[in-house]
Design a protein around this motif. Sequence first.
Motif, PDB file in Angstrom:
ATOM      1  N   VAL A 117     -22.592 -14.289 -31.780  1.00 30.46           N
ATOM      2  CA  VAL A 117     -22.803 -12.946 -31.236  1.00 30.46           C
ATOM      3  C   VAL A 117     -22.088 -12.800 -29.899  1.00 30.46           C
ATOM      4  CG1 VAL A 117     -24.541 -11.368 -30.320  1.00 30.46           C
ATOM      5  CG2 VAL A 117     -24.958 -12.560 -32.470  1.00 30.46           C
ATOM      6  N   LYS A 118     -22.109 -13.846 -29.080  1.00 29.96           N
ATOM      7  CA  LYS A 118     -21.398 -13.799 -27.800  1.00 29.96           C
ATOM      8  C   LYS A 118     -19.899 -13.612 -28.009  1.00 29.96           C
ATOM      9  CE  LYS A 118     -24.468 -16.423 -24.752  1.00 29.96           C
ATOM     10  NZ  LYS A 118     -24.597 -17.640 -23.914  1.00 29.96           N
ATOM     11  N   GLN A 149     -29.400 -20.075 -32.514  1.00 30.14           N
ATOM     12  CA  GLN A 149     -28.699 -20.306 -31.253  1.00 30.14           C
ATOM     13  C   GLN A 149     -27.311 -20.900 -31.447  1.00 30.14           C
ATOM     14  OE1 GLN A 149     -30.140 -20.018 -27.792  1.00 30.14           O
ATOM     15  NE2 GLN A 149     -27.956 -20.088 -27.381  1.00 30.14           N
ATOM     16  N   THR A 150     -27.184 -21.848 -32.362  1.00 32.30           N
ATOM     17  CA  THR A 150     -25.919 -22.581 -32.498  1.00 32.30           C
ATOM     18  C   THR A 150     -24.966 -21.973 -33.521  1.00 32.30           C
ATOM     19  OG1 THR A 150     -26.893 -24.070 -34.158  1.00 32.30           O
ATOM     20  CG2 THR A 150     -27.048 -24.733 -31.844  1.00 32.30           C
ATOM     21  N   LEU A 151     -25.345 -20.892 -34.163  1.00 30.27           N
ATOM     22  CA  LEU A 151     -24.474 -20.301 -35.174  1.00 30.27           C
ATOM     23  C   LEU A 151     -23.255 -19.648 -34.542  1.00 30.27           C
ATOM     24  CD1 LEU A 151     -26.668 -18.600 -37.914  1.00 30.27           C
ATOM     25  CD2 LEU A 151     -25.699 -20.884 -37.856  1.00 30.27           C
ATOM     26  N   GLU A 201     -30.863 -14.703 -31.338  1.00 34.60           N
ATOM     27  CA  GLU A 201     -29.689 -14.054 -31.935  1.00 34.60           C
ATOM     28  C   GLU A 201     -28.695 -13.613 -30.865  1.00 34.60           C
ATOM     29  OE1 GLU A 201     -30.386 -10.904 -34.615  1.00 34.60           O
ATOM     30  OE2 GLU A 201     -31.556 -12.082 -36.029  1.00 34.60           O
ATOM     31  N   ASP A 202     -29.189 -12.909 -29.841  1.00 35.71           N
ATOM     32  CA  ASP A 202     -28.295 -12.351 -28.832  1.00 35.71           C
ATOM     33  C   ASP A 202     -27.561 -13.428 -28.041  1.00 35.71           C
ATOM     34  OD1 ASP A 202     -29.048  -9.844 -29.619  1.00 35.71           O
ATOM     35  OD2 ASP A 202     -30.509  -9.552 -28.012  1.00 35.71           O
ATOM     36  N   HIS A 206     -28.822 -10.104 -41.934  1.00 40.58           N
ATOM     37  CA  HIS A 206     -30.009 -10.780 -42.457  1.00 40.58           C
ATOM     38  C   HIS A 206     -30.030 -10.601 -43.973  1.00 40.58           C
ATOM     39  CE1 HIS A 206     -31.808  -9.838 -38.280  1.00 40.58           C
ATOM     40  NE2 HIS A 206     -31.348 -11.079 -38.294  1.00 40.58           N
ATOM     41  N   HIS A 207     -29.752 -11.647 -44.714  1.00 38.36           N
ATOM     42  CA  HIS A 207     -29.806 -11.569 -46.171  1.00 38.36           C
ATOM     43  C   HIS A 207     -31.254 -11.598 -46.665  1.00 38.36           C
ATOM     44  CE1 HIS A 207     -25.483 -12.206 -46.196  1.00 38.36           C
ATOM     45  NE2 HIS A 207     -25.647 -13.278 -45.446  1.00 38.36           N
TER      46      HIS A 207
END
Length: 208
Positions: free
Chosen positions: A119-120, A150-152, A113-114, A127-128
């Motif tokens: 996020v970056k 990672q790719t979101l 996630e981080d 979180h649904h």
Amino acid sequence: MSELTLDAHKRTEQGTGASRRLRRQGQVPAILYGGGEESLAITLSHDQLVKAQELESFFSQVIKLNLDGKPVPVIVKAMQRHPFKPKVTHIDLMRVSGDAAVTATVPIHFVNEDSSAGVKAGGSVTHHLTELELRCLPRDLPEYIEVDVQTLDTGDTLHLSDLSLPAGVESVALSKGEDFDLAVITISPPRGGEAESDTEDESPQDSE
């Protein structure tokens, strides 16, 4: 994942009064059902059960129930706790067999996630869902489902249909149709939207 074993004994006394006496003696009344056999009233050690239920995989693994010396594979279907004391008051266990599919709730592990693009960029994660209801054969039941984000990027959402489930495992929700393709995780844009750095400076020039 190591095998979890719980000791249990058949009980003949039933009813509210009998259950209270069992709890005072450090026992938890329980019901064992399913597997084509009749339901059976049993008891388990409260201390052993409390320690076991601290495991994340407690609700998502096949448990070996040592019932008066006879091994019985089961999964936890429901558990009742005291409203304000750290005590388990009742538990429902269902027999399982290798050739019959079971339905169980499995936790989701979100990773990276981080370090995800969203996020970056200053996005926030929602979180649904934190667990999934899955159906599969007992031997295929996963301890958890890992979701790599990672790719979101900002504005991206992963749905149930985007997840990679192990072979032989299906989502109970998705089996009901496309209308049940629920959102799992979203990365929302930073508050305030896009930066306004591209906006032209339209302040008036001083006149002579």
